[in-house]
Write a protein that holds these residues in place. Structure first.
Motif: not given
Length: 727
Positions: A110, A119, A121, A207, A230, A277, A281-282
């Motif tokens: 987070e 995130a 994940l 990532y 994702q 990730i 999320d990045a």
């Protein structure tokens, strides 16, 4: 474990006079003309066997559920492969092993400031791909990450390789105690947390930036083949260039009840927590970084200004793993040799996947299965190989070459005596044949590729299709002319990242790695989207090139198992060594500080010249073996000659091992300590030069020169035996 190895760059080609490439030699290397005719007939019979429909069905069954190492799905896949082998009346069995295979039990990421973000994940299912919602998927994680619970400022480190940290040093940015964010690419993933830890980082995130692996390259899945927002690349971060295989049994086979190190004694485990990730999320993490704007080459494809930091983005990362030892299921087929049962030809591909694994590894594993079926058909028709054939479907490759390494370590004494060669595959797709391996097999695999039709129906052989592609890719007319004029196409050297590693690097068994690729871009590697739907839609959906890989490997196995005189050739080795020495000479000249004594490579050049002379003498002796001469040689004489030939690779064994990694014992090839998959040739010298350790470099010049001289002496012995046979 393996990224699809596509050889698009032009390799150096052997110096040879122009030839007519469609011309078929009167006899195969190692065969008389009469034996050649029979061998070619047998090979044509075999190549008619691989069936695209069967290959499609094998893949459909194997990829129907996740089957990672140590899982119930993994065992079911092994049992399915075993059942198929046995249904073809092959002598097949599961040879169990075990390894430390940690699964994640907690994953939290987070952003705790300046804004809050948790995130996902999690890779979401895609409607077009029914397998993307299968039960039993391993979550997104990096195997052998350390446990940890840390909160720290974030620093963006580009690809997270040594030169990026040199740039950070110039920018006066210190990552000590920070969590670093690196993007996938430009090295193997395990190098990124390794280098981060060496610079004092407390944790590492990796990532997939869309510039490298996503919408920048093409339409994302399922509209196209590229990694969606994702999508996440799972993968091991074990210290592969130091020691593959079970971390608790370095150098010996891992079996139930056997000796094991305490986990605290293991040297190949990562020391900081690391998590892969998605670029989805990045994005919030990068958006909240400030500080220096990243240098232009560091900027990816996301819609933000790329800053380096540190902070103000602050990240909380918590990871925990179960650290369990779990079973492995290697499936082994044995076809005994009729004349030389103690000379072994081994071929393998792994069957475990991170999730469903259609491309990696099932595409090439099903080719191995069809090869086995084709060989079984020949056996039923009365054929017996002169040498023993072993086919292996390995387990645990994705975690760090577990199944193959433990099998090799368990059988190492026997393999040192008996193994002639190992042929590996890992994944395959659309494109052209990639050929890598020991250069003593370069002429051999070129000859094989000349005799296999291009599966896409170009009317060319596999070799000529590749040559045409290389010529098309040439940057200059001189390069294009050199490709077209060369007799053989130079093969690439092997680093690591697939199951040939223990055979070549630990035991010095001549090895090849083969697969088709280069014409099917995509970014679903190690994700839930590497599925039957993706492969059949965006890769070799016709399965004709999967069949082509089976034809190529099967032809190579038949030829190695049936030849009177094993088809090794040593001018390719001498040429490659000369090229590597020239590269090191240039690197040493560029890297030497003022006043540093010059690296003397003369002893190595002298040894290479000796090997070249020995290789030429061997070729003359081979050419003068009269028709019927090798067939008239008695079995013990042939066994002695061939024993000398396949021992030539053993000449490069250095028993103490390479500096800082004694498991790796080959003086010619090794994965780079800071590249992971990519090869470092003449690694004892080359890496010492790169690190400015000039005394070590000089010491290894003498060591390598001695090994090359020993190899030349083996070749001289083989030539003498041939001359005796020709009298």
């Amino acid at each position: 474990m393996i990224v699809r190895r596509v050889m698009l760059a032009l390799a150096a080609v052997l110096l040879a006079p122009p030839v007519i490439h469609s011309q078929v030699p009167a006899r195969l290397r190692g065969f008389t003309a009469v034996a050649t005719e029979a061998e070619r007939k047998l090979e044509r019979q075999f190549r008619a066997s691989p069936s695209p429909d069967r290959l499609r069905e094998y893949m459909r069954v194997i990829t129907a559920e996740p089957h990672h190492a140590g899982s119930p799905g993994g065992r079911r896949v092994a049992e399915y492969i075993l059942e198929k082998f046995k249904s073809w009346d092959l002598d097949a069995s599961i040879e169990p092993a075990e390894a430390l295979l940690p699964y994640p039990v907690e994953r939290t990421l987070e952003l705790v400031g300046p804004e809050h973000f948790v995130a996902a994940l999690k890779e979401p299912p895609i409607a077009a791909d029914s397998d993307s919602d299968d039960e039993g998927q391993l979550p997104t994680f990096n195997a052998y990450s350390a446990d940890g619970d840390i909160t720290a400022d974030l620093v963006y480190v580009n690809y997270g390789i040594p030169e990026d940290y040199e740039q950070l040093r110039k920018l006066n940015i210190d990552v000590t105690g920070k969590i670093v964010l690196a993007r996938y690419g430009h090295s193997w993933r395990g190098i990124k947390p390794k280098v981060a830890a060496e610079h004092g980082a407390a944790g590492c995130l990796i990532y997939s930036d869309p510039r490298d692996d996503g919408f920048f390259q093409g339409d994302p899945y399922a509209e196209g083949p590229w990694r969606p927002e994702q999508g996440v690349q799972r993968g091991s971060v074990i210290d592969l260039p130091v020691q593959p295989g079970d971390p608790l049994t370095p150098g010996w086979g891992a079996e139930a009840g056997g000796r094991k190190l305490d986990r605290r004694e293991a040297t190949s485990l990562m020391t900081i927590p690391v998590l892969p990730i998605s670029y989805g999320d990045a994005l919030p993490l990068l958006r909240n970084l400030k500080g220096i704007v990243a240098p232009e080459p560091w900027r990816g494809g996301l819609p933000v200004t790329y800053h380096v930091g540190p902070g103000p983005a602050k990240v909380h990362l918590k990871l925990a793993f179960d650290w369990q030892v779990r079973p492995l299921y290697n499936v082994i087929v044995r076809i005994p040799g009729s004349e030389f049962p103690d000379e072994w030809i081994v071929a393998g591909n792994h069957h475990d996947a991170w999730v469903n694994g259609a491309s990696d590894p099932t595409s090439a594993n099903v080719a191995l299965m069809e090869t086995a079926r084709g060989l079984a058909g020949l056996v039923k028709a009365g054929w017996r190989p002169r040498r023993t054939l072993l086919l292996a479907s390995w387990d645990g490759e994705e975690f760090g070459l577990m199944g193959s390494t433990e099998w090799v370590e368990k059988h190492q004494d026997e393999l040192r005596r008996k193994a002639v060669a190992y042929i590996n595959s890992d994944s395959t797709g659309k494109g052209w044949l990639a050929m890598s391996g020991s250069h003593s097999l370069q002429a051999f695999i070129n000859e094989v590729a000349r005799d296999v039709d291009d599966p896409r129906g170009s009317g060319l052989s596999v070799l000529e299709a590749k040559r045409t592609h290389l010529a098309d890719q040439a940057k200059t007319s001189a390069e294009r002319d050199a490709v077209r004029a060369s007799h053989d196409i130079a093969i690439d050297a092997l680093g690591s990242g697939s199951d040939y590693t223990a055979f070549l690097d630990h035991l010095q068994i001549a090895s090849l790695d083969l697969g088709f690729g280069g014409d099917d871009g995509g970014g679903i590697y190690h994700s839930i989207y590497d599925s039957f739907y993706w492969y059949s839609t965006f890769s070799d959906g016709s399965f004709v090139q999967v069949a082509g890989l089976s034809q190529t490997i099967g032809t190579a196995l038949l030829r190695l198992s049936n030849a009177d005189i094993l088809p090794f050739e040593f001018n390719g080795t001498a040429g490659a060594l000369r090229q590597y020495t020239d590269e090191i000479q240039r690197a040493a000249a560029a890297g030497a500080a003022p006043g540093t004594r010059e690296l003397d490579l003369a002893p190595l050049r002298t040894a290479i010249a000796k090997l070249s002379k020995s290789g030429n003498e061997y070729e003359r002796a081979l050419a003068h073996v009269p028709e019927g001469g090798n067939r008239s040689m008695k079995t013990p004489h042939l066994a002695a000659l061939n024993g000398v030939l396949y021992s030539t690779e053993r000449a490069f064994r250095y028993e103490p091992g390479l500096p800082r990694r004694p498991w790796f014992k080959h003086l010619g090839y090794a994965p780079g300590l800071y590249t992971g998959y990519a090869v470092k040739t003449l690694p004892g010298i080359r890496e010492a030069v790169e690190q400015g350790q000039w005394d070590e470099a000089g010491r290894f010049v003498a060591i390598v020169a001695g090994a090359v001289t020993t190899c030349a002496e083996h070749v001289d012995h083989a030539a003498a035996l041939l001359k005796k046979a020709g009298r």
